[in-house]
Design an enzyme around this catalytic site. Structure first.
Site, PDB file in Angstrom:
ATOM      1  CD  GLU A  44     -50.666 -70.202 -12.707  1.00 13.37           C
ATOM      2  OE1 GLU A  44     -50.721 -70.470 -14.019  1.00 13.37           O
ATOM      3  OE2 GLU A  44     -51.614 -70.571 -12.052  1.00 13.37           O
ATOM      4  CE  LYS A  96     -54.522 -68.008 -11.465  1.00 16.53           C
ATOM      5  NZ  LYS A  96     -54.257 -69.173 -11.979  1.00 16.53           N
ATOM      6  CB  CYS A 121     -52.529 -67.642 -14.758  1.00 19.15           C
ATOM      7  SG  CYS A 121     -52.902 -68.969 -16.249  1.00 19.15           S
TER       8      CYS A 121
END
Lengths: 275, 275
Positions: free
Chosen positions: A45, A116, A149
């Site tokens: 990330e 995200k 994540c």
């Protein structure tokens, strides 16, 4: 006869706010992995920017638009191969927003950018959450779902991409270190195992290394098979590698009478359980 | 000041098709546990009947209607306490159907019967799958969600009861033994850990012991805290015990900016991800 796909996760240690240095690191890493026969390279990330921003302004200073020439340089590295590179970056939108994004790049260029959706802690002070479902990219090696994540900790997310046909889920991550009881592994790895097994998919989580502004990382990079078992892991600045038969993820049968996805009972799950 | 709740899982070894013997075992076990201060007693799936049926007829011969006097005998054991007993039984419906069910019994009698929705392997030849969502029972000790064995492997199920307010999920199980790689634990335990952490709930899985018609069991009974860590386990015919503060499951905050359930993004999850 299906051939094995080489999945590589590179647990890099980017430098906060050093865009040029991190870009070099990403390019060198992908070039080396492709030379070593990698088919799918997953990086952490926010690999080009670092993670622990002091402010949104600092993040903006290392943000990339999705038409940034950097992505063309990545694509160039992949020319003549059918390799796929997946990495996190700080995305500058056409407007003022910043997104914690992941790019999927092939020799043809950027084929997908995922923003995200589930932001962790102080990310909420910097980034706008994404508003689109995680993509499933049809690559030369199989169908690759992408999330970032904390996204993986919402079981709806791996389920979504599995239902959309993902064989492998690539998860660029920065897992902040957390203490665990003796004998236990990082909880994020347990989520990856459970999600892989529940959905019959491979999962490649690429964590980062290094200490950034006092933040330690789990360094928990792991490639998990479709039964939920870790194939390879990485510690420190290192890579995890797995040669996998991704087509195996298309067989969801787990007994003569059971199929992981067909056994679902959406008629029974309360609406609230997913939307 | 909240008080601790004593959760006990009894990894019994029922005898296939011995209804009277198994009923005695269940009654003696619950009586002993309540005498020992148990607040919530969880017993295995199909505790009164055994599991490896040769035929539906054999299962029917040890099935109980939900108004069977046996349940009143369980309730009688609980008289004068606010204890809760949860156990699996083979249920004869008012019609011809058999269900793989779990009863929730207090001193007032049967307060809930849940019919297993996701049937495993040859269970499909004997049982009708349930068609109702898993219940959440408001007990003197907290809100208890109930599901059975394979149900827990569908992340929609723990999510459902967590969204309905469960503090603890009680899971009567019969986990057929499966080999795992060296150093790994039973995959069902990994699912329990992941689901507990993803939902911030306690989970008590009560497996069974003994070898039944050649079938070995994982004997994987485990009580997991709201962070996903095992508190106690059992091996062989044994019990697992945990004194837990179930109200802690009502705090879903996991960072100054994050909440396990409020962070969900049902607007983003494709409809297929849950129904």
């Amino acid at each position: 006869m299906p051939t094995a796909t080489r999945v590589v996760c590179e647990q890099l240690a980017p430098t906060i706010a050093d865009l040029a240095g991190n870009q070099r690191l990403v390019l060198e890493t992908i070039a080396r992995d492709v030379a070593d026969g990698a088919d799918i390279v997953v990086l952490p990330e926010l690999a080009t920017s670092g993670y622990v921003f002091e402010s949104a302004e600092e993040a903006r200073s290392v943000a990339l638009r999705r038409d940034d020439p950097f992505f063309a340089r990545v694509a160039e590295l992949l020319t003549g191969t059918d390799a796929v590179a997946i990495f996190g970056f700080c995305e500058q939108s056409d407007g003022d927003e910043l997104y914690n994004s992941a790019a999927v790049v092939t020799a043809t260029g950027v084929v997908e950018v995922y923003r995200k959706v589930h932001l962790w802690d102080r990310e909420t002070l910097v980034f706008t959450p994404g508003s689109a479902a995680p993509p499933v990219v049809d690559t030369a090696h199989g169908r690759v779902g992408v999330m970032v994540c904390y996204d993986l900790e919402f079981p709806e997310m791996p389920r979504s991409v599995a239902l959309a046909g993902a064989d492998l889920i690539a998860v660029p991550t920065n897992w902040p270190f957390t203490d665990v009881p003796a004998g236990e592994r990082a909880p994020e790895v347990i989520h990856a195992q459970s999600s892989a097994r529940a959905n019959g998919v491979f999962i490649a989580c690429c964590d980062r290394a290094g200490i950034e502004r006092g933040q330690h990382w789990t360094e928990g990079t792991v490639i998990v098979d479709q039964f939920g078992w870790p194939i390879d892991r990485a510690s420190g600045v290192a890579r995890a590698t797995a040669d996998v038969f991704l087509h195996l993820a298309r067989d969801k049968s787990i007994s003569p009478h059971n199929d992981l996805l067909a056994d679902r009972r959406p008629d029974v799950y309360p609406k609230g359980a997913a939307r």
